[in-house]
Design an enzyme around this catalytic site. Sequence first.
Site, short mmCIF file in Angstrom:
data_model
loop_
_atom_site.label_atom_id
_atom_site.label_comp_id
_atom_site.label_asym_id
_atom_site.label_seq_id
_atom_site.Cartn_x
_atom_site.Cartn_y
_atom_site.Cartn_z
N CYS A 142 0.91 -1.11 0.05
CA CYS A 142 -0.15 -0.03 0.12
C CYS A 142 0.90 1.34 -0.10
O CYS A 142 1.50 1.68 -0.93
CB CYS A 142 -0.96 -0.09 1.28
N LYS A 163 -12.09 7.87 -1.16
CA LYS A 163 -11.51 6.68 -0.69
C LYS A 163 -11.69 5.49 -1.60
O LYS A 163 -12.53 5.13 -1.67
CB LYS A 163 -11.48 6.67 0.68
N HIS A 237 -4.17 -4.66 -0.05
CA HIS A 237 -3.89 -5.46 1.16
C HIS A 237 -4.36 -6.75 1.40
O HIS A 237 -5.21 -7.11 1.75
CB HIS A 237 -4.57 -4.70 2.34
N GLU A 239 -3.11 -8.96 2.70
CA GLU A 239 -2.95 -9.58 4.02
C GLU A 239 -3.93 -9.21 4.93
O GLU A 239 -4.04 -9.88 6.07
CB GLU A 239 -1.56 -8.98 4.77
N ARG A 251 -14.22 2.86 12.27
CA ARG A 251 -13.57 3.79 12.89
C ARG A 251 -13.58 5.20 12.36
O ARG A 251 -13.60 6.21 12.96
CB ARG A 251 -11.99 3.17 12.79
#
EC number: 2.3.1.31
Length: 304
Positions: A142, A163, A237, A239, A251
């Site tokens: 990233c 985003k 990502h 992972e 969040r």
Amino acid sequence: MPIKIPARLPAREILEKENIFMMDNEQASLQEIRPLNIVILNLMPEKQKTEGHLLRLLGNSPLQVDITFLKTVTYEPKNESKSHMEDFYTSFSEIKHRKFDGMIITGAPIEHFQFEKVQYWKEMTEIMDWAKDHVTSSLHICWGAQAALYHHYGIDKFPLEEKCSGIFEHQIFNGHGDIKLLRGFDDEFIAPHSRHTNVSIDEIKAAPDLELLATSKEAGPFLMMSKDGKHIMATGHLEYDTVTLKEEYERDLERGLSVKLPVHYFPNNNPHEKPLNRWRSHAHLLFSNWLNYYVYQETPYEWK
């Protein structure tokens, strides 16, 4: 073979429940084998979650892997306890005399800054330059991938209107299915993304020392590598855990940010329904291929 991590690392308990094979230093010393030494520069805000994400994938290998966690000294993380950082992380000055078989540089929530404005950018570039002669192959994730593209190849990031968050389809680019990093990959696969910036696919294709390996029509370039295999960059990502995007979304809402649901993620686009992990197999493939073909197969038995 097991992954070797500190006995008291909090992620150890989680990985043990998942039957990830681990051992401590005393057990490892009884094996007549040289482990692969991997250093991880963890820049993510929730260190312990990222530790679990990466160790789970590095532990699914027939190779013994010895992990060193690296921290910055020019920036002290706000979301992790000082005791955790002191117990399980080391500084660059303490390891720069060593050579490592592999290095991972994670993402970081600092995309809105120009690279030179990042508090630890000078330290970061010193580590990336050191890795040229002290690390066999580096995997950048990233923001870490964008930092490597900028520092090594002069390819800058640019801001997105909103985003990029969700699960996106990717295609292997230009028949690169014969590349060792992609062995076992489907022609089309999915992967999570979570970022506010992107990089130009045209600039990557024009860079003489880079190979573009996989792209997404929605998320842009995903996997690329230097032709010598020393730098591997993933803008997404793979992972991530099943619920990581959900946790990030919640969040951001708690912070009062105006964010949209991660796309192609929640069943029926309903944040109250449990998401499914549909990228796990390719996450394991990426990490095992990197460890095998670009670290283990390329690193010397004894560094000189």
